[in-house]
Design a protein around this motif. Structure first.
Motif, short mmCIF file in Angstrom:
data_model
loop_
_atom_site.label_atom_id
_atom_site.label_comp_id
_atom_site.label_asym_id
_atom_site.label_seq_id
_atom_site.Cartn_x
_atom_site.Cartn_y
_atom_site.Cartn_z
N ARG A 186 -2.20 11.62 7.19
CA ARG A 186 -0.74 10.89 6.93
C ARG A 186 -0.57 10.96 5.23
O ARG A 186 0.67 11.45 4.87
CB ARG A 186 -0.52 9.81 7.57
N GLU A 187 -1.38 10.55 4.70
CA GLU A 187 -1.32 10.48 3.20
C GLU A 187 -1.42 11.55 2.50
O GLU A 187 -0.62 11.53 1.32
CB GLU A 187 -2.57 9.24 2.85
N GLN A 188 -2.06 12.51 2.90
CA GLN A 188 -1.87 13.86 2.33
C GLN A 188 -0.64 14.84 2.44
O GLN A 188 -0.21 15.94 1.88
CB GLN A 188 -3.00 14.84 2.67
N ILE A 189 0.18 14.30 3.34
CA ILE A 189 1.38 15.31 3.79
C ILE A 189 2.37 15.25 2.31
O ILE A 189 2.91 16.35 2.22
CB ILE A 189 2.26 14.49 4.77
N PRO A 190 2.56 14.30 1.62
CA PRO A 190 3.19 14.31 0.13
C PRO A 190 2.61 15.37 -0.57
O PRO A 190 3.44 16.23 -1.33
CB PRO A 190 3.33 12.82 -0.10
N GLU A 191 1.22 15.46 -0.57
CA GLU A 191 0.74 16.43 -1.88
C GLU A 191 0.84 17.97 -1.25
O GLU A 191 1.23 18.84 -1.91
CB GLU A 191 -0.77 16.11 -1.62
N ALA A 192 0.93 18.11 0.26
CA ALA A 192 1.16 19.35 0.75
C ALA A 192 2.60 19.78 0.47
O ALA A 192 2.94 20.89 0.09
CB ALA A 192 0.78 19.47 2.12
N ASN A 193 3.39 18.77 0.71
CA ASN A 193 5.05 19.04 0.43
C ASN A 193 5.02 19.40 -1.21
O ASN A 193 5.97 20.39 -1.51
CB ASN A 193 5.88 17.68 0.58
N ARG A 194 4.33 18.75 -2.14
CA ARG A 194 4.38 19.20 -3.36
C ARG A 194 4.05 20.58 -3.69
O ARG A 194 4.71 21.12 -4.63
CB ARG A 194 3.78 18.16 -4.29
N LEU A 195 2.79 20.98 -2.88
CA LEU A 195 2.42 22.39 -3.22
C LEU A 195 3.46 23.29 -2.68
O LEU A 195 3.47 24.48 -3.14
CB LEU A 195 0.98 22.28 -2.59
N VAL A 196 4.07 22.94 -1.47
CA VAL A 196 5.07 24.00 -1.05
C VAL A 196 6.24 23.91 -2.05
O VAL A 196 6.67 25.06 -2.42
CB VAL A 196 5.60 23.56 0.28
N LEU A 214 -8.69 19.74 4.94
CA LEU A 214 -8.61 18.56 5.57
C LEU A 214 -8.33 18.57 7.05
O LEU A 214 -7.83 19.52 7.73
CB LEU A 214 -7.17 17.94 5.15
N ARG A 215 -9.20 17.96 8.10
CA ARG A 215 -9.39 18.02 9.34
C ARG A 215 -8.35 17.30 9.94
O ARG A 215 -7.98 16.16 9.78
CB ARG A 215 -10.94 17.38 9.78
N ALA A 264 -11.11 6.33 11.10
CA ALA A 264 -9.84 5.60 10.90
C ALA A 264 -9.25 6.53 9.66
O ALA A 264 -8.13 6.59 9.24
CB ALA A 264 -9.99 4.35 10.94
N ASP A 265 -10.36 6.40 8.49
CA ASP A 265 -9.95 6.84 7.38
C ASP A 265 -9.36 8.32 7.29
O ASP A 265 -8.58 8.81 6.70
CB ASP A 265 -11.13 6.84 6.14
N ALA A 266 -10.33 9.38 8.33
CA ALA A 266 -9.64 10.57 8.37
C ALA A 266 -8.41 10.82 8.96
O ALA A 266 -7.58 11.66 8.48
CB ALA A 266 -10.95 11.20 9.26
N LEU A 267 -7.99 9.95 9.93
CA LEU A 267 -6.84 9.84 10.58
C LEU A 267 -5.59 9.48 9.46
O LEU A 267 -4.66 10.13 9.34
CB LEU A 267 -6.73 8.93 11.67
N TRP A 268 -5.96 8.60 8.78
CA TRP A 268 -5.01 8.11 7.69
C TRP A 268 -4.99 9.13 6.55
O TRP A 268 -3.76 9.60 6.01
CB TRP A 268 -5.45 6.94 7.17
N ALA A 269 -6.19 9.96 6.39
CA ALA A 269 -6.03 10.99 5.44
C ALA A 269 -4.85 11.95 5.65
O ALA A 269 -4.28 12.71 4.81
CB ALA A 269 -7.36 11.79 5.15
N SER A 277 0.85 -1.01 0.13
CA SER A 277 0.03 -0.09 0.03
C SER A 277 0.89 1.25 0.10
O SER A 277 1.90 1.24 0.72
CB SER A 277 -0.95 0.06 1.21
N LEU A 278 0.56 2.04 -1.08
CA LEU A 278 1.39 3.32 -1.17
C LEU A 278 0.54 4.44 -1.78
O LEU A 278 -0.56 4.15 -2.12
CB LEU A 278 2.79 3.01 -1.90
N ALA A 279 1.06 5.69 -1.75
CA ALA A 279 0.24 6.75 -2.10
C ALA A 279 -0.20 6.63 -3.46
O ALA A 279 -1.61 7.29 -4.06
CB ALA A 279 1.05 8.02 -1.81
N ALA A 280 0.59 6.02 -4.47
CA ALA A 280 0.27 5.95 -5.83
C ALA A 280 -0.32 4.78 -6.39
O ALA A 280 -0.48 4.33 -7.40
CB ALA A 280 1.74 6.31 -6.58
N GLU A 281 -0.92 4.11 -5.28
CA GLU A 281 -1.56 2.35 -5.77
C GLU A 281 -2.80 2.78 -6.69
O GLU A 281 -2.98 1.87 -7.41
CB GLU A 281 -2.01 2.04 -4.27
N GLY A 282 -3.42 3.86 -6.84
CA GLY A 282 -4.32 4.04 -7.92
C GLY A 282 -3.94 4.19 -9.28
O GLY A 282 -4.58 4.25 -10.08
#
Length: 476
Positions: A332-342, A272-273, A325-330, A135-140
């Motif tokens: 962690r999983e969105q940190i790379p996207e925020a990094n990309r935007l910075v 993102l909450r 649970a999905d909200a907590l994982w979101a 399981s990884l961020a680009a799995e889709g």
């Protein structure tokens, strides 16, 4: 090394031996990579339907000395999927070889072609009440062939291992067009050199993976997810040990998050909450997979109480439902996207021995500060449970990465030198690709590199497979 470009004449020479539609002009999306640091060349694009067509393509490329770049989902982060200089390549996309050939739920095995998207393999397993745990961020978007070629990691390595650990057998085509029929479902096969593990992690430089026999696991009956605030990285490591003492192999993931990453999320993804109103300096996300009869909320509550008493946790949120649970994982999983935007100055996928992580984080801040730009921001996060951190350096407030372009090399060298000094690796899960070829030459063990060159020469003497990736193109 002299190569011939994959041009119209080369395509014409193949047209009689391949069905219509296999060859096409190379569309722009096959020439890009996510970080935008490399631009591929437009050669010929091939989309084979089966392993025999892959063999035909490689035989022809080998005979003509046309470079071949295997292409999966294009999600690699080190430039292995594009060839920016030299002769234009044959881009070999496995996207039409995307079948799930068979599922054996009683054996916990699935046979998937290399072009199958990771998320589709996961769903095919779920349909048989089984789990494919990679399981990884680009799995889709990522495809199984690319996952294996780069030995992908992700968030579940702590419990289930890397892609290498999830593979039983391979079907592959060697550079001369010979087909290796190694698609075994065996867990024990002690019959000589392990060609499977040679090809896994080779990043398309030794051949083309066309199908794989992959391990499945039972689906845990219950999932538990929590985020605990911890006073320090050292406390996080002690908390991991405590969690494994109390819960054993039920700990599927253990992710470290730093305040800087949460602030990036608040700044660029405010919808993102986040679990806490105020960002803490350090926190960890825990994921448990439990058997029937076990209560994940109770297990995490007991762990939190023990951690609180031991001074290893200061606050916590335990998911009470799948939505929570999905909200907590979101987060962690969105940190790379925020990094990309910075937009990072330099990003690093590193690993060090787990007990060395606190010292690495401390010393990392010191070596970055010593470069003389005191406003650079560091976001250190990732897979604490297996020692893999994503240690990324960002511009100061109000600046962009272009303002630091002259410092990028110095930042990377400072971080990688420190990693080497601490017995770590400059590439934990992303691979070498083209981005880290010089790093491998600088930090790699000379005997290992010489052996890699010998293997490359033996399997690919004409040097057609992904030249310039992993090893310099002249090192064959």
């Amino acid at each position: 090394m002299s190569y011939r470009s994959a041009d119209t004449a080369f395509a014409d020479s193949l047209s009689s031996s391949l069905p219509e539609g296999v060859l096409a002009p190379c569309a722009p999306r096959y020439l890009e990579e996510p970080r935008g640091r490399y631009q591929g060349q437009a050669g010929v694009l091939a989309k084979p339907n089966n392993v025999a067509e892959v063999a035909t393509l490689l035989r022809a490329a080998n005979a003509a000395r046309v470079p071949v770049v295997p292409y999966g989902g294009g999600t690699g982060l080190v430039g292995g999927q594009v060839k920016p200089v030299g002769a234009a390549p044959l881009v070999l996309s496995l996207e039409r070889m995307a079948k799930i050939r068979a599922v054996y739920p009683q054996e916990n095995v699935i046979l998937a072609e290399a072009g199958a998207i990771l998320a589709d393999v996961q769903q095919a397993a779920l349909a048989q009440k089984r789990l494919f745990p990679l399981s990884l961020a680009a799995e889709g978007t990522a495809r199984i062939g690319g996952n294996l070629a780069t030995n992908a990691g992700g968030v579940n390595v702590l419990r289930y291992g890397n892609a290498r650990d999830l593979c039983l057998g391979l079907e592959a085509v060697l550079p001369n067009g010979e087909i290796w029929n190694g698609l075994a479902r065996l867990r024990k096969d002690n019959t000589g050199y392990d060609l499977r593990n040679l090809l896994i992690g080779s990043e398309g430089t030794l051949g083309v993976i066309t199908a794989a026999a992959l391990k499945l696991s039972p689906i845990p009956a219950h999932q538990g997810v929590a985020v605990f605030v911890v006073p320090s990285p050292q406390a996080a490591i002690s908390l991991l040990a405590l969690a494994r003492d109390q819960l054993g192999e039920a700990v599927s993931a253990f992710e470290l998050m730093h305040r800087q990453g949460l602030e990036f999320l608040a700044e660029h993804l405010p919808q993102l909450r986040q679990p806490f109103a105020r960002s803490s300096e350090w926190s960890v996300l825990l994921d448990l997979g439990l058997a029937r009869g076990q209560d994940p909320v109770a297990a995490l509550s007991d762990l939190f109480e023990a951690a609180l008493e031991a001074g290893l946790a200061e606050d916590g949120v335990i998911a009470q439902s799948k939505a929570q649970a999905d909200a907590l994982w979101a987060v962690r999983e969105q940190i790379p996207e925020a990094n990309r935007l910075v937009g990072s100055i330099s990003s690093h996928d590193i690993s060090v021995p787990i007990l060395e992580i606190p010292d690495f984080i401390r010393r990392g801040g010191e070596v970055i500060a010593a470069l003389g730009e005191g406003d650079m921001r560091i976001n250190c996060f990732g897979h604490l449970g297996d020692g893999n951190l994503h240690y990324n350096v960002f511009p100061g407030h109000g600046k962009s990465r272009s303002d630091y372009e002259g410092l990028r090399g110095a930042v990377k060298s400072a971080v990688h030198d420190l990693v080497q000094d601490m017995g770590g690796s400059f590439s934990a899960e992303h691979g070498v690709g083209r981005m880290k070829v010089a790093d491998l030459q600088r930090y790699g063990d000379p005997v290992k590199i010489a052996t890699m060159r010998a293997i490359k020469q033996a399997l690919d003497p004409r040097g057609i497979m992904n030249p310039g990736a992993v090893l310099p193109s002249e090192d064959i």
